[in-house]
Design an enzyme around this catalytic site. Sequence first.
Site, PDB file in Angstrom:
ATOM      1  N   LYS A 217       0.845  -1.190   0.000  1.00 11.21           N
ATOM      2  CA  LYS A 217       0.000   0.000   0.000  1.00 11.21           C
ATOM      3  C   LYS A 217       0.881   1.240   0.000  1.00 11.21           C
ATOM      4  O   LYS A 217       1.508   1.580   1.009  1.00 11.21           O
ATOM      5  CB  LYS A 217      -0.943   0.056   1.202  1.00 11.21           C
ATOM      6  CG  LYS A 217      -2.058   1.105   0.995  1.00 11.21           C
ATOM      7  CD  LYS A 217      -2.645   1.628   2.269  1.00 11.21           C
ATOM      8  CE  LYS A 217      -1.894   2.788   2.847  1.00 11.21           C
ATOM      9  NZ  LYS A 217      -1.955   4.024   2.015  1.00 11.21           N
ATOM     10  N   GLU A 290      10.399   0.963  10.177  1.00 13.08           N
ATOM     11  CA  GLU A 290      11.409   2.000   9.935  1.00 13.08           C
ATOM     12  C   GLU A 290      10.686   3.321  10.089  1.00 13.08           C
ATOM     13  O   GLU A 290       9.919   3.737   9.225  1.00 13.08           O
ATOM     14  CB  GLU A 290      12.015   1.845   8.534  1.00 13.08           C
ATOM     15  CG  GLU A 290      13.370   2.526   8.383  1.00 13.08           C
ATOM     16  CD  GLU A 290      13.282   3.982   7.965  1.00 13.08           C
ATOM     17  OE1 GLU A 290      13.244   4.847   8.876  1.00 13.08           O
ATOM     18  OE2 GLU A 290      13.252   4.265   6.774  1.00 13.08           O
ATOM     19  N   CYS A 324      14.340  10.784   6.334  1.00 12.20           N
ATOM     20  CA  CYS A 324      14.446  10.418   7.743  1.00 12.20           C
ATOM     21  C   CYS A 324      15.878  10.453   8.255  1.00 12.20           C
ATOM     22  O   CYS A 324      16.096  10.470   9.468  1.00 12.20           O
ATOM     23  CB  CYS A 324      13.826   9.040   7.979  1.00 12.20           C
ATOM     24  SG  CYS A 324      14.493   7.747   6.930  1.00 12.20           S
ATOM     25  N   GLU A 420      10.800  15.522  14.479  1.00 14.61           N
ATOM     26  CA  GLU A 420      11.322  15.247  13.154  1.00 14.61           C
ATOM     27  C   GLU A 420      10.798  16.333  12.219  1.00 14.61           C
ATOM     28  O   GLU A 420       9.594  16.454  12.003  1.00 14.61           O
ATOM     29  CB  GLU A 420      10.878  13.875  12.665  1.00 14.61           C
ATOM     30  CG  GLU A 420      11.457  13.527  11.304  1.00 14.61           C
ATOM     31  CD  GLU A 420      11.022  12.150  10.810  1.00 14.61           C
ATOM     32  OE1 GLU A 420      11.815  11.492  10.126  1.00 14.61           O
ATOM     33  OE2 GLU A 420       9.882  11.748  11.121  1.00 14.61           O
TER      34      GLU A 420
END
Length: 514
Positions: A217, A290, A324, A420
Amino acid sequence: MSAAPTSGSPGTWRARSVRAAPPPRRRCAVADTDRLNHSDRHNHSARHNHIGGKEVPAASGATLPLIDPATALPHGTAPLSGPEDVDAACRAAEEAFPGWSSTTPAQRQVALLGIADALEREADALGAAEVTDTGKPRALFLADELPAIVDVLRYFGGAARNLPGAAAAEYTPGRTSVLRREPVGVCAQITPWNYPLMMAVWKVAPALAAGNTVVLKPSDTTPSSATLLARLAAEHLPPGVLNVVCGDRDTGRALVAHPHVRLVAVTGSVRAGQEIAGAAAADLKRLHLELGGNAPVLVHADADLDDAVDQLSSLAFYNAGQDCTAPTRILVARSVHDSFLARFADRAAQLLPGAPDDPHADFGPLANAAQLASVSGLLERLPDHAEIVTGGGPLDRRGYFHRATVVAGVRQEDEIVRSELFGPVVTVQPFADESEAFRLANGVPQGLAASVWTRDHDRVMRASRVLRTGVVWVNTHGTTVSEMPHGGVRHSGYGSDLSLTGLLDYTQVKHVML
């Protein structure tokens, strides 16, 4: 290279022979008849699910609009898949699993190499699909990302034939123990919007190499390259081995909960990982997470500052900082902090965001309106002690463009330090000594990546031991290779992409005693 079903019983499959001279590992000219027909290229407006080897819309007919981040205008639609579509994809993967898992590693290698060749051949179509969804510079995708994507497929094609294993031995009299390493089953894979094709291949390649079947997906905003990947892979895989269902978070929830799924792999936010982990626990599904990053960069006084500025200014804003592992928190020895900050901010001020085909663009827009609002909100909520040295906000133009921004004067407890960022924003903090540098670097919940800039070998060894991250780079940042694992610790998740470690994550061990 190509593969085809045999004419025998359902589920059996064999690979056709490998060509004597494979194409070079670069984009190469091929006859028009070998490419996707021009009228059928992936720049048509409607994407489709790929279930059991067929391209199909959502059973309900529902769709989601796809928005071009460079223009903020719709450019197409994708299926809004519901439980019925997810069930069909999972059933197709379950039915394909016995045949695919019984193929030899050599047969799976041929299939993966064939897919790699297809991606190389269709570079332009993949580029069009990727940049229309993401807005990233077309030239950078074709030069930097696509060759690495192809390499991952080729690496796992070879790795499939080199699984490590223990030798057979007698651990009790009269009995011989053997270990079998087997595929897990149906793997649900959920991928993000920052590197849509790369993250899809990072997930799909090891799962297929190990003999699993997949329901992928992609992100609801960037499904185009994943659906094209499925179309190209269909020439080399039996039906049902690789399925793609497009949709939103509810689609992902239905996929994670499906009883045929035995492993869930996701690249996404910490919030998404926590939700998926809770849902997967109900059926004891294996997890591969992750998640977010917040990479610290430790620049010591003895570092080559010119080299550090050159590399970090490029890497921090690549892909508009939507990475990331992006070097978002630069920690600099106090004695060289002001000099580094001035040079770094000057370089950042020269970087230009632009549209995919703008030859002067250093990076593209943010991928969607929500991410632009998130980055803008962090800057709007800056405390009084923080200072925007350069940049500071969106461009006054159509699209989701944001200036390259450098923020100084921040403190460890600030939201912008602990979050983040996932945008073209970098914070710069001073540190007094090595001990404080380690404390600041480890003082956030995430633990994916870090880098150390110094000429001192002993300091490098201390840093590699003390930094709580999945990777530590030295005098460089951000480079990944197919042969080495990529994964994090703490809130950055667990499990590894890439490498033999990543391949083993998609297998399970069985003890056989004779």
